[in-house]
Design a protein around this motif. Sequence first.
Motif, PDB file in Angstrom:
ATOM      1  N   SER A  31      -5.457   7.994  -4.590  1.00 25.96           N
ATOM      2  CA  SER A  31      -4.794   7.249  -3.521  1.00 25.96           C
ATOM      3  C   SER A  31      -5.268   7.769  -2.161  1.00 25.96           C
ATOM      4  CB  SER A  31      -3.288   7.425  -3.631  1.00 25.96           C
ATOM      5  OG  SER A  31      -2.636   6.743  -2.589  1.00 25.96           O
ATOM      6  N   SER A  33      -3.947   7.281   1.721  1.00 28.08           N
ATOM      7  CA  SER A  33      -2.851   6.686   2.489  1.00 28.08           C
ATOM      8  C   SER A  33      -2.691   7.395   3.831  1.00 28.08           C
ATOM      9  CB  SER A  33      -1.533   6.756   1.707  1.00 28.08           C
ATOM     10  OG  SER A  33      -1.162   8.089   1.456  1.00 28.08           O
ATOM     11  N   LYS A  34      -2.213   6.618   4.766  1.00 24.58           N
ATOM     12  CA  LYS A  34      -1.877   7.098   6.104  1.00 24.58           C
ATOM     13  C   LYS A  34      -3.050   7.792   6.799  1.00 24.58           C
ATOM     14  CE  LYS A  34       2.922   7.603   4.793  1.00 24.58           C
ATOM     15  NZ  LYS A  34       4.032   8.524   4.614  1.00 24.58           N
ATOM     16  N   THR A  62      -5.526   3.071  -4.915  1.00 28.60           N
ATOM     17  CA  THR A  62      -4.748   2.412  -3.867  1.00 28.60           C
ATOM     18  C   THR A  62      -5.162   2.917  -2.491  1.00 28.60           C
ATOM     19  OG1 THR A  62      -2.978   4.055  -4.012  1.00 28.60           O
ATOM     20  CG2 THR A  62      -2.729   2.062  -5.343  1.00 28.60           C
ATOM     21  N   VAL A  63      -5.138   1.999  -1.553  1.00 30.37           N
ATOM     22  CA  VAL A  63      -5.349   2.301  -0.144  1.00 30.37           C
ATOM     23  C   VAL A  63      -4.169   1.688   0.581  1.00 30.37           C
ATOM     24  CG1 VAL A  63      -6.831   1.980   1.871  1.00 30.37           C
ATOM     25  CG2 VAL A  63      -7.844   2.254  -0.397  1.00 30.37           C
ATOM     26  N   GLN A  64      -3.365   2.525   1.207  1.00 28.98           N
ATOM     27  CA  GLN A  64      -2.143   2.048   1.852  1.00 28.98           C
ATOM     28  C   GLN A  64      -2.007   2.624   3.256  1.00 28.98           C
ATOM     29  OE1 GLN A  64       1.048   3.271  -0.688  1.00 28.98           O
ATOM     30  NE2 GLN A  64       0.530   1.831  -2.288  1.00 28.98           N
ATOM     31  N   LYS A  65      -1.554   1.798   4.148  1.00 30.41           N
ATOM     32  CA  LYS A  65      -1.244   2.207   5.519  1.00 30.41           C
ATOM     33  C   LYS A  65      -2.411   2.923   6.184  1.00 30.41           C
ATOM     34  CE  LYS A  65       3.647   2.451   4.500  1.00 30.41           C
ATOM     35  NZ  LYS A  65       4.833   3.285   4.421  1.00 30.41           N
ATOM     36  N   CYS A  66      -3.615   2.374   6.011  1.00 26.09           N
ATOM     37  CA  CYS A  66      -4.822   2.924   6.622  1.00 26.09           C
ATOM     38  C   CYS A  66      -5.307   1.958   7.693  1.00 26.09           C
ATOM     39  CB  CYS A  66      -5.911   3.122   5.571  1.00 26.09           C
ATOM     40  SG  CYS A  66      -5.449   4.289   4.277  1.00 26.09           S
TER      41      CYS A  66
END
Length: 81
Positions: A31, A33-34, A62-66
């Motif tokens: 993951s 993230s951020k 997953t790639v989140q809030k980038c």
Amino acid sequence: MTTFTRAENRVVVHVGGVIGQQQNRSDDRWSVSKVVNCGSVFNSRSANVGGVIAYWLDYGGTVQKCFNFGKMTTNTNDRQN
């Protein structure tokens, strides 16, 4: 980050603000993230550029809030005629 790989007689370059090439052959549990890229991303060898990840290969994740706020440019000069 810059990733170099050889394809035939040329160099393939992946340039990303955070990751040049993501390659995970074991599972899909990684993951990112951020993360934020604010710097310019320039690739003089090919069109493979990304603000966060330039090239995603093999298993997912997953790639989140980038976010990317930097300028991305290329001259697509991969030395092929």
